[in-house]
Design a protein around this motif. Sequence first.
Motif, PDB file in Angstrom:
ATOM      1  N   ARG A 173       1.020   9.356  -5.908  1.00 51.72           N
ATOM      2  CA  ARG A 173       1.056  10.924  -5.917  1.00 51.72           C
ATOM      3  C   ARG A 173       2.074  11.359  -6.865  1.00 51.72           C
ATOM      4  O   ARG A 173       1.950  12.346  -7.531  1.00 51.72           O
ATOM      5  N   ARG A 194       0.892  -1.390   0.011  1.00 50.83           N
ATOM      6  CA  ARG A 194       0.026   0.029   0.096  1.00 50.83           C
ATOM      7  C   ARG A 194       0.890   1.107  -0.066  1.00 50.83           C
ATOM      8  O   ARG A 194       0.755   2.317  -0.690  1.00 50.83           O
ATOM      9  N   ASN A 195       1.956   1.188   0.595  1.00 52.68           N
ATOM     10  CA  ASN A 195       2.827   2.343   0.833  1.00 52.68           C
ATOM     11  C   ASN A 195       3.475   2.623  -0.557  1.00 52.68           C
ATOM     12  O   ASN A 195       3.743   3.908  -0.946  1.00 52.68           O
ATOM     13  N   THR A 233       0.881   4.216  -2.550  1.00 55.91           N
ATOM     14  CA  THR A 233       0.571   5.593  -2.237  1.00 55.91           C
ATOM     15  C   THR A 233       1.754   6.626  -2.835  1.00 55.91           C
ATOM     16  O   THR A 233       1.206   7.605  -3.289  1.00 55.91           O
ATOM     17  N   ILE A 234       2.884   6.199  -2.767  1.00 61.17           N
ATOM     18  CA  ILE A 234       4.185   6.998  -3.156  1.00 61.17           C
ATOM     19  C   ILE A 234       3.933   7.419  -4.657  1.00 61.17           C
ATOM     20  O   ILE A 234       4.037   8.270  -5.427  1.00 61.17           O
TER      21      ILE A 234
END
Lengths: 321, 252
Positions: free
Chosen positions: B10, B2-3, B6-7
């Motif tokens: 963006r 998920r991390n 996320t990055i």
Amino acid sequence: MIQVSHLTKFYGPRPAIQDLNFSVNRGEIVGFLGPNGAGKSTTMKILTGFMPASDGIAKIAGFDVFDQPTEVKRNVGFLPENPPVYTEMTVRDYLEFAATLHQVPRSELKRATDSAIERTGLGDVRNRLIGNLSKGYRQRVGLAQALVHLPKVLILDEPTVGLDPKQIIEIRELIKSLAGDHTVILSSHILPEVTATCQRIIVINRGRIVAEDTIDRLTTRMQKGLVYSMVVKNPMDDGIQALRQIDGVSHVSASGSKLTMELRPGSKEIRDQIVETAVTRRMGVLEFSAERLSLEDVFLELTTVEENSGRSSTEPNTALQ
Amino acid sequence: MRNIWTIAKRDFKSYFTSPIGYIIIALFMVITAKMFNATLGAYIDRSAMFQAYGKGPNIHEGIFRPVFGNMNVILLFVVPFITMRLFAEEKKQHTLELLITAPITMLEIIFGKFLSSVLVVLAMLLPTLVYPLVVMSTASLEIGPIFTSYLGTLLLSTSYMSLGILYSAMTDNQIIAAALGLFSILFFWLISWGAQAAGPVWGDVMQYASLITHFENFSQGVISTPDIIYYISFIGIGLFLTHRTLDSYRWR
């Protein structure tokens, strides 16, 4: 909540902080005070896991900053010196991004961002691009970012820099309101800042802690004696001479119509006597006031005293190079 | 996971909030379209000539091999401009502190950023699917070699990226990151040119080290394991060095 012991950080051969020891209890607001370059930011960067220390231990919420960085970071909200904002994002998107990074579950995302926006008063600008916001608003966005995931510990590096007076007051109120739920460490080189918001201050200079106490106790401790000042119509020499003879007055100096009287430490209440003497000598009293040694003086005192002893203690290090 | 996403999300979005994403994709489309058009025209002329003698070169060899070859050269110049901002801008805006003090690992940050630039290249390559489709509408075309060419192009350009991301991590100046990236990619591209002169042992080494020699098989419709291993290790080394660089940035 925060324990720091023997924390040391070297930048090359130069020590930024040396052997720091302090602890912060749950729900406390602690101010980190020191001149520029004293090591405030370095300490904060170590506590947030941005950089590792050269030596010593730092623990937040029971987790070691070095060994369990992820657990520590989950419990910490950090506002660095420069608010870490993406200028090309809107306030909303940015806060959602920050919340997601800090493992806020998807279902909570909207609620968390909304409450952070509300608490920092960003409601009017929530859909604006951060790049178009003023410095004060960016600072608030940075603060909102630090508390969006409701961390146990908030670490704020100079939170009110660049704000206008009204905003400063608002941010201070906000920080005060955080006490209890959050443990807060904030740094500043401006005294009123710390006096206004913190319950306890840690004064740091040249990488060492030089004082750590509540604000009241710190001022009393440093108070060498009271100083009274009096403005008179005719400062005659014999009048001043009479004032000097009052028991408990150690020194009287006159500049124009303003007389400054220093008292011996531990002397009893003699204000009555002073005024009486001045009146009977017909000096024409216009003003009388007690001057407390302000925190500003305490701060100067502490940091200048340290400067002398600090220099001698760093000398062996420079010799080693 | 998920991390990383996320990055990546963006960063991918931010390519398109500034003009850079649109400019890069538009330029790439214009140039490749022009190239495809010219190659197609030349092929049609030649095949008319060849018809008199019988069999001519096949469509893949005649059109798509040169088109993919040129596309890779263009990507060489474009990719450093995609990767230059990844870390350099974060450093300049001081947002790297946000990422490092968030409860995610450095590896997740790097993979996320890497993924975002891979997505940009995919967005660039997507419109080029039109070219095989155009040819297929009038002639019979083998899908296999087209597929392997795309696979090779993707591996090649991600290798470029691993170099570009490394330089982006080294500086906070985007232009320097792009320039250094461009020079290094050119170096690994052209190193095979000196192979002949370098003698038997070094010649082989230089031949192997070159990014472009490993694309040959892909362009002919062959997926060979050694080539895939070469690209994957190239990317791996680039990302590993990026990780080291960023870690040392923290220790300073």
